[in-house]
Design a protein around this motif. Structure first.
Motif, mmCIF file in Angstrom:
data_model
loop_
_atom_site.group_PDB
_atom_site.id
_atom_site.type_symbol
_atom_site.label_atom_id
_atom_site.label_comp_id
_atom_site.label_asym_id
_atom_site.label_seq_id
_atom_site.Cartn_x
_atom_site.Cartn_y
_atom_site.Cartn_z
ATOM 1 N N GLY A 163 -65.493 -46.416 64.628
ATOM 2 C CA GLY A 163 -64.727 -45.450 63.619
ATOM 3 C C GLY A 163 -64.108 -44.275 64.577
ATOM 4 N N MET A 164 -63.363 -43.585 63.929
ATOM 5 C CA MET A 164 -62.699 -42.327 64.722
ATOM 6 C C MET A 164 -63.609 -41.113 64.433
ATOM 7 N N VAL A 165 -63.336 -40.264 65.433
ATOM 8 C CA VAL A 165 -64.137 -38.925 65.296
ATOM 9 C C VAL A 165 -63.134 -38.064 64.753
ATOM 10 N N SER A 166 -63.696 -37.645 63.328
ATOM 11 C CA SER A 166 -62.668 -36.478 62.608
ATOM 12 C C SER A 166 -62.739 -35.364 63.266
ATOM 13 N N ALA A 167 -61.760 -34.320 62.892
ATOM 14 C CA ALA A 167 -61.840 -32.848 63.531
ATOM 15 C C ALA A 167 -63.165 -32.291 62.887
ATOM 16 N N ALA A 168 -63.669 -32.578 62.011
ATOM 17 C CA ALA A 168 -64.950 -31.855 61.510
ATOM 18 C C ALA A 168 -66.057 -32.428 62.097
ATOM 19 N N ASP A 169 -66.015 -33.500 62.875
ATOM 20 C CA ASP A 169 -66.992 -34.222 63.556
ATOM 21 C C ASP A 169 -67.539 -33.862 64.885
ATOM 22 N N THR A 170 -68.590 -34.098 65.467
ATOM 23 C CA THR A 170 -68.858 -34.441 66.921
ATOM 24 C C THR A 170 -69.063 -35.849 66.814
ATOM 25 N N VAL A 171 -69.091 -36.371 68.122
ATOM 26 C CA VAL A 171 -69.192 -37.685 68.300
ATOM 27 C C VAL A 171 -70.697 -38.111 67.736
ATOM 28 N N GLU A 172 -71.542 -37.423 68.040
ATOM 29 C CA GLU A 172 -73.075 -37.585 67.278
ATOM 30 C C GLU A 172 -72.861 -37.661 65.867
ATOM 31 N N THR A 173 -72.359 -36.634 65.081
ATOM 32 C CA THR A 173 -72.176 -36.742 63.575
ATOM 33 C C THR A 173 -71.331 -37.837 63.129
ATOM 34 N N ALA A 174 -70.317 -38.363 63.835
ATOM 35 C CA ALA A 174 -69.443 -39.333 63.557
ATOM 36 C C ALA A 174 -70.300 -40.590 63.819
ATOM 37 N N LEU A 175 -71.122 -40.765 64.724
ATOM 38 C CA LEU A 175 -71.938 -41.957 64.996
ATOM 39 C C LEU A 175 -72.852 -42.272 63.668
ATOM 40 N N ALA A 176 -73.458 -41.067 63.228
ATOM 41 C CA ALA A 176 -74.387 -41.385 62.347
ATOM 42 C C ALA A 176 -73.684 -41.482 60.873
ATOM 43 N N ARG A 177 -72.643 -40.850 60.718
ATOM 44 C CA ARG A 177 -71.963 -41.079 59.517
ATOM 45 C C ARG A 177 -71.335 -42.498 59.371
ATOM 46 N N GLU A 178 -70.769 -42.817 60.389
ATOM 47 C CA GLU A 178 -69.896 -44.224 60.523
ATOM 48 C C GLU A 178 -70.932 -45.345 60.457
ATOM 49 N N THR A 179 -72.053 -45.331 61.063
ATOM 50 C CA THR A 179 -73.103 -46.152 61.169
ATOM 51 C C THR A 179 -73.598 -46.424 59.541
ATOM 52 N N TRP A 180 -73.776 -45.445 59.163
ATOM 53 C CA TRP A 180 -74.073 -45.429 57.460
ATOM 54 C C TRP A 180 -73.244 -46.149 56.610
ATOM 55 N N GLU A 181 -72.134 -45.428 56.410
ATOM 56 C CA GLU A 181 -70.954 -46.136 55.794
ATOM 57 C C GLU A 181 -70.463 -47.601 56.054
ATOM 58 N N GLU A 182 -70.464 -47.957 57.281
ATOM 59 C CA GLU A 182 -70.025 -49.232 57.507
ATOM 60 C C GLU A 182 -71.304 -50.269 57.759
ATOM 61 N N ALA A 183 -72.266 -49.942 58.295
ATOM 62 C CA ALA A 183 -73.199 -50.695 58.153
ATOM 63 C C ALA A 183 -74.516 -50.545 57.500
ATOM 64 N N GLY A 184 -74.591 -49.339 56.634
ATOM 65 C CA GLY A 184 -75.902 -49.138 55.842
ATOM 66 C C GLY A 184 -77.041 -48.861 56.583
ATOM 67 N N LEU A 185 -76.932 -48.205 57.694
ATOM 68 C CA LEU A 185 -78.098 -47.886 58.760
ATOM 69 C C LEU A 185 -77.983 -46.493 59.152
ATOM 70 N N HIS A 186 -79.402 -46.116 59.026
ATOM 71 C CA HIS A 186 -79.786 -44.610 59.500
ATOM 72 C C HIS A 186 -79.963 -44.723 60.947
ATOM 73 N N VAL A 187 -79.217 -43.699 61.580
ATOM 74 C CA VAL A 187 -79.426 -43.878 63.294
ATOM 75 C C VAL A 187 -80.932 -43.505 63.434
ATOM 76 N N ALA A 188 -81.685 -42.754 62.647
ATOM 77 C CA ALA A 188 -83.203 -42.367 63.053
ATOM 78 C C ALA A 188 -83.954 -43.783 63.086
ATOM 79 N N GLU A 189 -83.288 -44.743 62.418
ATOM 80 C CA GLU A 189 -84.129 -45.886 62.201
ATOM 81 C C GLU A 189 -83.885 -46.941 63.376
ATOM 82 N N LEU A 190 -82.910 -46.836 64.101
ATOM 83 C CA LEU A 190 -82.445 -47.607 65.173
ATOM 84 C C LEU A 190 -83.504 -47.273 66.451
ATOM 85 N N GLN A 191 -83.488 -48.219 67.198
ATOM 86 C CA GLN A 191 -84.381 -48.151 68.370
ATOM 87 C C GLN A 191 -83.529 -48.251 69.556
ATOM 88 N N ALA A 192 -84.081 -47.555 70.762
ATOM 89 C CA ALA A 192 -83.561 -47.631 72.211
ATOM 90 C C ALA A 192 -82.128 -47.139 72.287
#
Length: 273
Positions: A163-192
């Motif tokens: 996904g795109m990194v919006s003007a309101a995001d950092t790469v890290e916040t975009a990673l977390a948001r898009e991972t939930w929106e697209e895959a229903g996964l929380h970054v904190a639950e992912l490993q390695a």
């Protein structure tokens, strides 16, 4: 270390060459002050009505020729660019309208303002995106098929998330948001979780009736999805998820079933030399 599967060398060379492709036609700079913030085909902006693109204070655009061929943005960068974005949209020359602001960097990466996402390709503005490569504990890859109603690359396969990194995001916040929106996964639950690298792509785009140009940097990450978790799309933009082993994935990549960005990222993640 597991050896990468056998693949067609010419396919990978062609794939990588396709990441950097010059414009189909000449382009001229789009300036904001003395900063270059994008590029357009010389006569592209003549297709929108320039009269509405002015107010009592100053014009939003000034054509620079013949001494300096190009276009100069006048006044506040964000205000002016978003007026231009509306005009492009009304003329049918913008991409899909998202009501999403993206950062506008100059040639040195310094942020100068923001603009509606629909206008970035016609104006050749540099964008930033993030992707996530997800693997199961047995090494297979989680991939998604893009929804068939997507405006870009409908039905093609993609990384677990992109996904795109919006003007309101950092790469890290975009990673977390898009991972939930697209895959229903929380970054904190992912490993390695680890940073994989940066993909740079420059190539013609269909936006602007073929006058668009993609200028994008993609930061990509790799993680392990625990066996107890299964991706589940939340925003309606994914048709399905699938686990693919390395050989199945490589065959699908070579059949051009993946988006260009995903194919390049996955090739690197698989360790293809």
């Amino acid at each position: 270390m597991t050896k990468p599967p056998i693949y067609n060398l010419q396919w990978l060379q062609t794939l990588r060459a396709g990441a950097i492709v010059p414009p189909l036609r000449p382009r001229v700079p789009l300036w904001a002050g003395e900063s270059v913030i994008g590029s357009v085909e010389p006569d592209f902006l003549h297709q929108i009505a320039l009269q509405p693109l002015s107010d009592v204070h100053h014009p939003l655009l000034k054509e620079e020729r013949p001494e300096r061929l190009g276009w100069r943005l006048m006044g506040d960068v964000t205000t002016s660019l978003n007026h231009i974005a509306v005009a492009l949209h009304q003329a049918g020359l913008a991409g899909a309208w998202r009501n999403e602001q993206l950062a506008v960097p100059d040639q040195f990466g310094h942020r100068k303002g923001t603009v509606e996402r629909a206008a970035v390709r016609p104006l050749g503005i540099t964008t930033l995106a993030v992707h996530l490569v997800g693997q199961a504990s047995d090494g297979r890859y989680w991939v998604q098929q893009r929804a068939f109603n997507k405006s870009n690359d409908p039905g093609l396969w993609d990384t677990l998330m992109g996904g795109m990194v919006s003007a309101a995001d950092t790469v890290e916040t975009a990673l977390a948001r898009e991972t939930w929106e697209e895959a229903g996964l929380h970054v904190a639950e992912l490993q390695a979780m680890r940073y994989g690298g940066r993909l740079t792509t420059r190539r013609p785009a269909t936006d602007g009736n073929g006058a668009g140009y993609v200028v994008e940097d993609i930061d990509w990450y790799v993680c392990t999805v625990p066996d107890s978790l299964v991706p589940d799309n939340q925003d309606g933009e994914v048709e399905q998820f699938r686990l693919m082993g390395a050989e199945e994935l490589l065959k699908a990549l070579q059949r051009n079933e993946f988006t260009t960005e995903a194919a390049l990222i996955l090739s690197d993640a698989m360790g293809l030399p």
